[in-house]
Each structure stands twice: as C-alpha cells, then as structure tokens.
Design a protein around this motif. Structure first.
Motif, PDB file in Angstrom:
ATOM      1  N   LEU A  33       0.715  -6.151  -0.882  1.00  0.00           N
ATOM      2  CA  LEU A  33      -0.430  -6.997  -1.234  1.00  0.00           C
ATOM      3  C   LEU A  33      -0.826  -6.820  -2.698  1.00  0.00           C
ATOM      4  N   THR A  34      -0.843  -5.585  -3.153  1.00  0.00           N
ATOM      5  CA  THR A  34      -1.299  -5.300  -4.516  1.00  0.00           C
ATOM      6  C   THR A  34      -0.145  -5.149  -5.504  1.00  0.00           C
ATOM      7  N   GLU A  35       1.080  -5.226  -4.993  1.00  0.00           N
ATOM      8  CA  GLU A  35       2.279  -5.052  -5.822  1.00  0.00           C
ATOM      9  C   GLU A  35       2.209  -3.741  -6.608  1.00  0.00           C
ATOM     10  N   SER A  36       1.734  -2.693  -5.934  1.00  0.00           N
ATOM     11  CA  SER A  36       1.575  -1.384  -6.564  1.00  0.00           C
ATOM     12  C   SER A  36       2.884  -0.602  -6.550  1.00  0.00           C
ATOM     13  N   SER A  37       3.060   0.237  -7.555  1.00  0.00           N
ATOM     14  CA  SER A  37       4.243   1.096  -7.634  1.00  0.00           C
ATOM     15  C   SER A  37       4.123   2.240  -6.628  1.00  0.00           C
ATOM     16  N   GLU A  38       5.257   2.856  -6.309  1.00  0.00           N
ATOM     17  CA  GLU A  38       5.245   3.977  -5.363  1.00  0.00           C
ATOM     18  C   GLU A  38       4.350   5.125  -5.836  1.00  0.00           C
ATOM     19  N   PRO A  39       4.374   5.518  -7.126  1.00  0.00           N
ATOM     20  CA  PRO A  39       3.467   6.606  -7.544  1.00  0.00           C
ATOM     21  C   PRO A  39       1.990   6.268  -7.333  1.00  0.00           C
ATOM     22  N   VAL A  40       1.611   5.022  -7.567  1.00  0.00           N
ATOM     23  CA  VAL A  40       0.216   4.615  -7.373  1.00  0.00           C
ATOM     24  C   VAL A  40      -0.122   4.607  -5.881  1.00  0.00           C
ATOM     25  N   VAL A  41       0.794   4.135  -5.048  1.00  0.00           N
ATOM     26  CA  VAL A  41       0.568   4.113  -3.596  1.00  0.00           C
ATOM     27  C   VAL A  41       0.418   5.542  -3.065  1.00  0.00           C
ATOM     28  N   LYS A  42       1.292   6.432  -3.507  1.00  0.00           N
ATOM     29  CA  LYS A  42       1.196   7.829  -3.052  1.00  0.00           C
ATOM     30  C   LYS A  42      -0.126   8.453  -3.501  1.00  0.00           C
ATOM     31  N   ALA A  43      -0.558   8.153  -4.713  1.00  0.00           N
ATOM     32  CA  ALA A  43      -1.848   8.661  -5.197  1.00  0.00           C
ATOM     33  C   ALA A  43      -2.990   8.083  -4.366  1.00  0.00           C
ATOM     34  N   ALA A  44      -2.903   6.808  -4.018  1.00  0.00           N
ATOM     35  CA  ALA A  44      -3.948   6.182  -3.203  1.00  0.00           C
ATOM     36  C   ALA A  44      -4.016   6.824  -1.815  1.00  0.00           C
ATOM     37  N   ILE A  45      -2.865   7.164  -1.250  1.00  0.00           N
ATOM     38  CA  ILE A  45      -2.843   7.863   0.048  1.00  0.00           C
ATOM     39  C   ILE A  45      -3.532   9.224  -0.112  1.00  0.00           C
ATOM     40  N   GLU A  46      -3.158   9.953  -1.157  1.00  0.00           N
ATOM     41  CA  GLU A  46      -3.738  11.278  -1.411  1.00  0.00           C
ATOM     42  C   GLU A  46      -5.254  11.190  -1.593  1.00  0.00           C
ATOM     43  N   ILE A  47      -5.707  10.251  -2.407  1.00  0.00           N
ATOM     44  CA  ILE A  47      -7.140  10.087  -2.670  1.00  0.00           C
ATOM     45  C   ILE A  47      -7.866   9.704  -1.382  1.00  0.00           C
ATOM     46  N   THR A  48      -7.279   8.810  -0.609  1.00  0.00           N
ATOM     47  CA  THR A  48      -7.886   8.400   0.665  1.00  0.00           C
ATOM     48  C   THR A  48      -8.064   9.597   1.584  1.00  0.00           C
ATOM     49  N   LEU A  49      -7.020  10.411   1.720  1.00  0.00           N
ATOM     50  CA  LEU A  49      -7.110  11.582   2.605  1.00  0.00           C
ATOM     51  C   LEU A  49      -8.149  12.583   2.103  1.00  0.00           C
ATOM     52  N   LYS A  50      -8.213  12.793   0.799  1.00  0.00           N
ATOM     53  CA  LYS A  50      -9.172  13.749   0.249  1.00  0.00           C
ATOM     54  C   LYS A  50     -10.608  13.232   0.357  1.00  0.00           C
ATOM     55  N   ALA A  51     -10.803  11.949   0.115  1.00  0.00           N
ATOM     56  CA  ALA A  51     -12.153  11.376   0.126  1.00  0.00           C
ATOM     57  C   ALA A  51     -12.676  11.144   1.539  1.00  0.00           C
ATOM     58  N   GLN A  52     -11.796  10.741   2.448  1.00  0.00           N
ATOM     59  CA  GLN A  52     -12.215  10.362   3.796  1.00  0.00           C
ATOM     60  C   GLN A  52     -11.908  11.426   4.853  1.00  0.00           C
ATOM     61  N   LYS A  53     -11.108  12.428   4.499  1.00  0.00           N
ATOM     62  CA  LYS A  53     -10.679  13.496   5.415  1.00  0.00           C
ATOM     63  C   LYS A  53      -9.761  12.995   6.530  1.00  0.00           C
ATOM     64  N   ARG A  54      -9.342  11.755   6.411  1.00  0.00           N
ATOM     65  CA  ARG A  54      -8.396  11.128   7.345  1.00  0.00           C
ATOM     66  C   ARG A  54      -7.882   9.879   6.654  1.00  0.00           C
ATOM     67  N   PHE A  55      -6.873   9.230   7.256  1.00  0.00           N
ATOM     68  CA  PHE A  55      -6.405   7.979   6.658  1.00  0.00           C
ATOM     69  C   PHE A  55      -7.282   6.844   7.150  1.00  0.00           C
ATOM     70  N   ASP A  56      -7.941   6.169   6.227  1.00  0.00           N
ATOM     71  CA  ASP A  56      -8.806   5.028   6.518  1.00  0.00           C
ATOM     72  C   ASP A  56      -8.183   3.814   5.837  1.00  0.00           C
ATOM     73  N   GLY A  57      -7.611   2.923   6.632  1.00  0.00           N
ATOM     74  CA  GLY A  57      -6.872   1.787   6.099  1.00  0.00           C
ATOM     75  C   GLY A  57      -7.680   0.881   5.193  1.00  0.00           C
ATOM     76  N   SER A  58      -8.925   0.581   5.577  1.00  0.00           N
ATOM     77  CA  SER A  58      -9.722  -0.337   4.746  1.00  0.00           C
ATOM     78  C   SER A  58     -10.105   0.328   3.421  1.00  0.00           C
ATOM     79  N   PHE A  59     -10.406   1.623   3.460  1.00  0.00           N
ATOM     80  CA  PHE A  59     -10.700   2.361   2.222  1.00  0.00           C
ATOM     81  C   PHE A  59      -9.480   2.340   1.310  1.00  0.00           C
ATOM     82  N   TYR A  60      -8.313   2.612   1.887  1.00  0.00           N
ATOM     83  CA  TYR A  60      -7.048   2.648   1.141  1.00  0.00           C
ATOM     84  C   TYR A  60      -6.756   1.302   0.464  1.00  0.00           C
ATOM     85  N   ILE A  61      -6.891   0.193   1.215  1.00  0.00           N
ATOM     86  CA  ILE A  61      -6.616  -1.141   0.663  1.00  0.00           C
ATOM     87  C   ILE A  61      -7.601  -1.436  -0.471  1.00  0.00           C
TER      88      ILE A  61
END
Length: 89
Positions: A33-61
C-alpha cells in the motif's frame, strides 16, 4: 546481508512475539500500500511492537503511511521519526 521482511518476522517469532496469520497479511498489505522498502517495513514492525507491546495492524499501517509522507527511507530515519512523534523514548 540483511534479513528480508519474512525472515525478520520468523526471527521475532523465535524471540516469542506471536504473529497471527492476519497480522502477517497486514504487514505485506501495508508494505504494498505504501510502497515502503524492506528496511522501513522492518523498522515499522519494530516500532509498532515497542510502542504497542503487541502487533497492532491499524497502528502499523498508520505509522507506515506517516513515514511515507515524511519521506522516511531507512531504519535510522524511521527511529528518529518515531522519537520525534514520541512513539519511542
């Protein structure tokens, strides 16, 4: 050599972070959807897990969309972005 998004998900699962099937779908959907690179996607996963303490799909998107708008192009920029937005300490 850096890990692909799929390898990163497997790595996190090995560390005890559970990802439901729909979460993995969300990860790849957000990447396309966002045409993001793999490093940015991996960082977004990491940030989502750290900020939300779990994977939150809407937060991640939302995070990926915000980072795309801010023209974030790598992990270091993603972490700085998250700190500016007070998502990380």
């Amino acid at each position: 050599m850096s890990m692909s998004v799929g390898e990163y998900i497997q790595y996190l699962q090995g560390k005890g972070f559970p990802f439901e099937e729909d979460a993995i779908g969300f990860i790849y959907f957000g990447m396309r959807l966002t045409e993001s690179s793999e490093p940015v996607v991996k960082a977004a996963i990491e940030i989502t897990l750290k900020a939300q303490k779990r994977f939150d799909g809407s937060f991640y998107i939302s995070l990926l969309e915000s980072m795309k708008e801010a023209k974030v192009s790598n992990r270091a920029e993603a972490i700085r972005f998250a700190k500016r937005k007070r998502l990380l300490p």
